[in-house]
Scaffold this active site. Structure first.
Site, short mmCIF file in Angstrom:
data_model
loop_
_atom_site.label_atom_id
_atom_site.label_comp_id
_atom_site.label_asym_id
_atom_site.label_seq_id
_atom_site.Cartn_x
_atom_site.Cartn_y
_atom_site.Cartn_z
N GLU A 88 -11.53 5.74 5.09
CA GLU A 88 -11.10 6.60 6.21
C GLU A 88 -12.23 6.75 7.24
O GLU A 88 -11.97 6.81 8.44
CB GLU A 88 -10.67 7.99 5.71
CG GLU A 88 -9.46 8.01 4.79
CD GLU A 88 -8.16 7.62 5.47
OE1 GLU A 88 -8.11 7.49 6.70
OE2 GLU A 88 -7.17 7.45 4.74
N TYR A 120 0.84 -1.20 0.00
CA TYR A 120 0.00 0.00 0.00
C TYR A 120 0.88 1.25 0.00
O TYR A 120 0.67 2.18 -0.79
CB TYR A 120 -0.94 -0.02 1.21
CG TYR A 120 -1.65 1.28 1.46
CD1 TYR A 120 -2.63 1.74 0.58
CD2 TYR A 120 -1.32 2.08 2.56
CE1 TYR A 120 -3.26 2.95 0.80
CE2 TYR A 120 -1.95 3.28 2.78
CZ TYR A 120 -2.92 3.72 1.89
OH TYR A 120 -3.54 4.92 2.10
N TRP A 130 -5.26 1.74 10.60
CA TRP A 130 -5.43 1.69 9.15
C TRP A 130 -5.24 0.27 8.63
O TRP A 130 -5.92 -0.15 7.70
CB TRP A 130 -4.47 2.68 8.48
CG TRP A 130 -4.58 2.71 7.00
CD1 TRP A 130 -3.62 2.40 6.09
CD2 TRP A 130 -5.73 3.07 6.21
NE1 TRP A 130 -4.10 2.54 4.80
CE2 TRP A 130 -5.39 2.94 4.85
CE3 TRP A 130 -7.04 3.47 6.54
CZ2 TRP A 130 -6.29 3.22 3.82
CZ3 TRP A 130 -7.92 3.75 5.51
CH2 TRP A 130 -7.54 3.61 4.17
#
Length: 194
Positions: free
Chosen positions: A42, A20, A50
């Protein structure tokens, strides 16, 4: 052991995180579909790590019609109940409902500005803010600009878009380049400006 490039410290050691980081994080995004995808992710990340969201990303993609804002804006109670029973995603009723209302607010911004991209990038005059942090821990959780964007999004009906969520969105979508200066992506990402 092969010679690994120098990366930001926050992603090291997890292959999914590294992929990522290496391919997406901080790259300027001007495409509404991808901006909306990150907005959803988000939103669900609020209060969580995350990596938790990243591990469920493909489940979210399937559950939320490939992050299609037109479809999501039409979700009814039956669809919301299906999502609440989907073990592959984060089953938070407030966040699921917020995703539906955020899709509607997203469409309204598209009506008003032509694209969400024009709207959101106008806050930085269309160009990423390039920061120079030696350590990712130096980067703020929020800024005056993310405060301003958060307030404007809330005024337009968005939910779960506090200043910290907005700043994380800005980092993910390249509105700010918060790669550590020693990270191999810092210079690469700078070159990807539209």
């Amino acid at each position: 052991m092969r010679n690994e490039p120098k990366r930001c410290g926050w992603c090291e050691g997890d292959p999914l995180y590294e992929a990522y980081h290496d391919n997406e994080w901080g790259v300027p995004i001007y495409d509404d579909a991808t901006l909306f995808e990150f907005l959803i992710l988000e939103t669900f990340q609020a209060g969580l790590s995350w990596i938790t969201v990243l591990r469920k990303r493909e489940n979210f993609r399937t559950a939320f019609d490939n992050f299609n804002y037109n479809s999501i804006a039409k979700y009814n109670e039956e669809k919301i109940n299906q999502l609440l029973h989907n073990k592959g995603i984060i089953r938070n009723k407030l966040k699921i409902n917020a995703t539906v209302s955020n899709a509607k607010a997203f469409l309204k911004i598209r009506d008003d500005f032509g694209t969400f991209s024009k709207y959101i990038w106008s806050f930085v005059n269309g160009k990423p803010i390039i920061n120079s942090y030696n350590n990712y821990k130096e980067a703020p959780a929020n800024t005056e600009l993310s405060d301003k964007i958060s307030a404007d999004l809330k005024k337009r009906g968005f939910k779960f878009v506090g200043s910290t969520v907005v700043y994380a969105h800005m980092q993910a979508t390249g509105m700010v380049n918060d790669h550590e200066v020693s990270c191999f992506r810092h210079e690469e990402v700078k070159k990807k400006v539209k």
